[in-house]
Design a protein around this motif. Structure first.
Motif, mmCIF file in Angstrom:
data_model
loop_
_atom_site.group_PDB
_atom_site.id
_atom_site.type_symbol
_atom_site.label_atom_id
_atom_site.label_comp_id
_atom_site.label_asym_id
_atom_site.label_seq_id
_atom_site.Cartn_x
_atom_site.Cartn_y
_atom_site.Cartn_z
ATOM 1 N N THR A 107 7.836 5.369 -7.902
ATOM 2 C CA THR A 107 7.894 4.196 -8.769
ATOM 3 C C THR A 107 6.584 3.432 -8.814
ATOM 4 O OG1 THR A 107 10.239 3.963 -8.287
ATOM 5 C CG2 THR A 107 9.117 2.032 -9.182
ATOM 6 N N LEU A 108 5.958 3.281 -7.658
ATOM 7 C CA LEU A 108 4.769 2.441 -7.587
ATOM 8 C C LEU A 108 3.747 3.078 -6.661
ATOM 9 C CD1 LEU A 108 3.663 -0.324 -8.540
ATOM 10 C CD2 LEU A 108 4.508 -1.278 -6.383
ATOM 11 N N GLN A 109 2.507 3.196 -7.135
ATOM 12 C CA GLN A 109 1.409 3.717 -6.330
ATOM 13 C C GLN A 109 0.192 2.844 -6.603
ATOM 14 O OE1 GLN A 109 1.552 8.297 -6.226
ATOM 15 N NE2 GLN A 109 2.458 7.814 -8.193
ATOM 16 N N THR A 110 -0.317 2.210 -5.550
ATOM 17 C CA THR A 110 -1.353 1.197 -5.752
ATOM 18 C C THR A 110 -2.733 1.637 -5.284
ATOM 19 O OG1 THR A 110 -0.805 0.218 -3.604
ATOM 20 C CG2 THR A 110 0.317 -0.673 -5.537
ATOM 21 N N ARG A 111 -2.914 2.915 -5.029
ATOM 22 C CA ARG A 111 -4.228 3.342 -4.547
ATOM 23 C C ARG A 111 -5.194 3.538 -5.716
ATOM 24 N NH1 ARG A 111 -4.464 9.716 -3.117
ATOM 25 N NH2 ARG A 111 -2.821 10.478 -4.475
ATOM 26 N N GLU A 112 -6.483 3.582 -5.367
ATOM 27 C CA GLU A 112 -7.532 3.629 -6.384
ATOM 28 C C GLU A 112 -7.429 4.858 -7.284
ATOM 29 O OE1 GLU A 112 -11.121 3.423 -4.197
ATOM 30 O OE2 GLU A 112 -10.930 1.309 -3.702
ATOM 31 N N GLN A 113 -6.934 5.965 -6.751
ATOM 32 C CA GLN A 113 -6.898 7.201 -7.531
ATOM 33 C C GLN A 113 -5.921 7.102 -8.696
ATOM 34 O OE1 GLN A 113 -6.622 10.866 -5.267
ATOM 35 N NE2 GLN A 113 -5.307 11.784 -6.826
ATOM 36 N N HIS A 114 -4.920 6.219 -8.574
ATOM 37 C CA HIS A 114 -3.853 6.204 -9.561
ATOM 38 C C HIS A 114 -3.967 5.091 -10.590
ATOM 39 C CE1 HIS A 114 -1.476 8.619 -6.485
ATOM 40 N NE2 HIS A 114 -1.595 9.387 -7.534
ATOM 41 N N ILE A 115 -4.625 3.995 -10.237
ATOM 42 C CA ILE A 115 -4.745 2.884 -11.177
ATOM 43 C C ILE A 115 -6.201 2.411 -11.209
ATOM 44 C CG2 ILE A 115 -2.366 2.148 -10.831
ATOM 45 C CD1 ILE A 115 -3.332 -0.023 -8.997
ATOM 46 N N ARG A 116 -6.485 1.482 -12.104
ATOM 47 C CA ARG A 116 -7.850 0.982 -12.195
ATOM 48 C C ARG A 116 -8.290 0.372 -10.877
ATOM 49 N NH1 ARG A 116 -7.343 -2.551 -17.576
ATOM 50 N NH2 ARG A 116 -5.279 -2.811 -16.664
ATOM 51 N N PRO B 19 0.832 -1.213 0.000
ATOM 52 C CA PRO B 19 0.000 0.000 0.000
ATOM 53 C C PRO B 19 0.863 1.258 0.000
ATOM 54 C CG PRO B 19 0.167 -0.884 2.213
ATOM 55 C CD PRO B 19 0.859 -1.870 1.307
ATOM 56 N N GLY B 20 0.230 2.377 -0.308
ATOM 57 C CA GLY B 20 0.952 3.646 -0.276
ATOM 58 C C GLY B 20 1.824 3.847 -1.496
ATOM 59 N N ARG B 21 3.003 4.432 -1.277
ATOM 60 C CA ARG B 21 3.880 4.787 -2.388
ATOM 61 C C ARG B 21 5.275 4.250 -2.165
ATOM 62 N NH1 ARG B 21 1.232 10.023 -1.268
ATOM 63 N NH2 ARG B 21 -0.280 10.434 -2.906
ATOM 64 N N LEU B 22 5.972 3.987 -3.267
ATOM 65 C CA LEU B 22 7.377 3.598 -3.230
ATOM 66 C C LEU B 22 8.183 4.595 -4.048
ATOM 67 C CD1 LEU B 22 7.247 -0.271 -3.818
ATOM 68 C CD2 LEU B 22 7.602 0.921 -1.667
ATOM 69 N N VAL B 23 9.288 5.058 -3.486
ATOM 70 C CA VAL B 23 10.223 5.894 -4.233
ATOM 71 C C VAL B 23 11.330 5.002 -4.771
ATOM 72 C CG1 VAL B 23 11.890 7.772 -4.085
ATOM 73 C CG2 VAL B 23 9.731 7.922 -2.838
ATOM 74 N N GLY B 24 11.613 5.133 -6.053
ATOM 75 C CA GLY B 24 12.656 4.336 -6.676
ATOM 76 C C GLY B 24 13.747 5.217 -7.263
ATOM 77 N N VAL B 25 14.851 4.588 -7.645
ATOM 78 C CA VAL B 25 15.975 5.307 -8.234
ATOM 79 C C VAL B 25 16.221 4.777 -9.638
ATOM 80 C CG1 VAL B 25 17.674 3.728 -7.213
ATOM 81 C CG2 VAL B 25 18.373 6.025 -7.904
ATOM 82 N N SER B 26 16.483 5.679 -10.560
ATOM 83 C CA SER B 26 16.713 5.305 -11.949
ATOM 84 C C SER B 26 17.744 6.268 -12.535
ATOM 85 C CB SER B 26 15.399 5.343 -12.731
ATOM 86 O OG SER B 26 15.577 4.928 -14.061
#
Length: 445
Positions: free
Chosen positions: A314-323, A295-302
């Motif tokens: 890098t990754l956000q799994t909440r309803e507002q951001h994805i289906r 849940p929540g958010r992940l910060v990644g490095v690239s």
């Protein structure tokens, strides 16, 4: 506004015709018809607050705050007033941090994103797990998310979540709210002398269990010494093993990954945030296998287009951001600024400073327990266990009366039983502990 949009607010650009069409669609005559507000609580346009100058207002506020009791707090139970280095305030209060919103635009948020990445890295190192998100509301929310995560990823038809019977009620209540819309049910397993009753837990665990939750240290300050055995019981039925802790405790106690923990939750605000009685910083770390379920958010490095290191969400799994059907959480605003403060505080302390702070949490609690135990009418600690930061003491007099007398003398403690008080040394100077022992001697007779 431009064109035909003549509404009074640029943030709600509907024309009168737009609003009329929408109201007709829902069979309402006015916007007020959409809200059922009782007359007793409906705002009538008057606050009934006398106008005051700034000087008068400051004087009034100072007077009101001055009525608060000025007590030395030995409260604990999730609220720990560790000393916060001044550097934390000086850095965290910079405008680029303090006024920042979510770091959606990485090209202008590299500093904040890097700080959150360092926060995640800190939790990964302390827990031994591969993934940590960049914060969640608080420990109770993190526990609820752990339960729903277990329900999603475990290959079991189970629906029971097991928690210790000695547990903060607000965390248990939040967990119950989280699982209310699922098939999960929360059940308590027994404890023995302040830590897990392994035989009782063994009896409670079966194929219908989806998650087992334990804490180290526990709500009563005891150090749980059977974590590996608890993890084995959970693994035997393919249940999730969730462990509750915090960054200071994790600096000294067993790494969760080494005892089979699948997820670690807790409150990281023991670093960087003074006692706030409600606001916290939920930590959430888990295995890489569950990366896309976090849940929540992940910060990644690239790397950016010029091959420079770059940080991004890098990754956000909440309803507002994805289906919605793919979302795993409805967590929205996180605690990024508080996580920043935690990261700064940890960096100021460094690895050796973190360990030293944790060791002092053990030795100072043990030293106070010994002094308290020498007082006539007091026995401490109640539990024959090692303790971290806090412990429970038995008082021969009614605990509520002892606590009230201590408050009169300038000390606040928790009443946790008819004849039990809980004492916490976190953030309390040695000279204040000396004064407390004298006060307890006076009131415990």
């Amino acid at each position: 506004m431009h064109g035909s949009h003549t509404t009074g607010s640029p943030y709600a650009p509907h024309t009168a015709e737009d609003r009329t069409a929408m109201l007709e669609a829902v069979d309402a005559e006015t916007v007020e018809d959409l809200f059922d507000i009782p007359a007793a609580v409906r705002f009538d346009g008057q606050f009934d607050i006398d106008a005051r100058t700034e000087r008068e207002t400051r004087r009034l506020v100072r007077s009101v705050l001055g009525r608060n009791d000025d007590c030395t707090e030995l409260l604990g139970r999730g609220h720990y007033g560790y000393y916060i280095p001044s550097l934390v305030d000086h850095l965290a209060d910079r405008s680029e941090f303090l006024t920042s919103y979510t770091q959606y635009q990485p090209e202008i948020s590299q500093g904040f994103l890097q700080a959150l990445f360092e926060y995640q890295s800190l939790l990964v190192e302390l827990t031994g797990l591969e993934i940590a998100n960049c914060s969640i509301y608080d420990a109770a929310t993190a526990l609820g998310e752990a339960a729903t995560l277990a329900d999603r990823v475990r290959d079991t038809s189970g629906h029971r979540v097991l928690v210790p019977e000695l547990m903060r009620e607000e965390r248990k209540s939040t967990l119950a709210n989280y699982v209310a819309g699922t098939d999960l049910v929360v059940e308590a397993y027994p404890v023995d002398d302040g830590t897990v009753d392994l035989a009782g837990l063994d009896t409670a665990v079966d194929e219908d269990v989806v998650m087992v939750y334990a804490e180290n240290p526990t709500v009563r300050g005891t150090i749980e010494e059977q974590l590996e055995a608890i993890g084995d019981l959970a693994a035997d039925v393919d249940a999730f093993f969730a462990l509750g802790s915090d960054p200071i405790a994790l600096s000294l106690l067993e790494r969760p990954a080494d005892v089979g923990a699948d997820v670690v939750v807790g409150d990281a605000s023991v670093l960087g945030l003074p006692t706030s009685y409600g606001m916290g910083l939920g930590l959430f770390a888990t295995k890489e296998d569950y990366l896309r379920q976090v849940p929540g958010r992940l910060v990644g490095v690239s790397e950016d287009a010029t091959d420079r290191r770059a940080f991004t969400l890098t990754l956000q799994t909440r309803e507002q951001h994805i289906r919605r059907e793919r979302a795993t959480s409805n967590i929205c605003t996180n605690q990024a600024w508080v996580a920043l403060r935690t990261a700064i505080h940890a960096a100021v302390l460094g690895p050796s400073g973190m360990v030293d702070l944790a060791k002092r949490a053990v030795t100072r609690a043990e030293a106070l327990a010994e002094r308290v135990d020498d007082i006539v009418g007091v026995q401490a600690p109640v539990h024959d266990r090692r303790h971290f930061r806090e412990f429970v003491a038995h008082v021969d007099q009614p605990a509520s009366a002892v606590a009230a007398d201590l408050e009169r003398l300038g000390f606040a403690v928790h009443v946790v039983g008819d004849h039990e008080i809980q004492l916490c040394v976190a953030g309390v100077p040695d000279e204040e502990l000396d004064r407390f022992v004298e006060a307890l001697e006076e009131v415990a007779r």
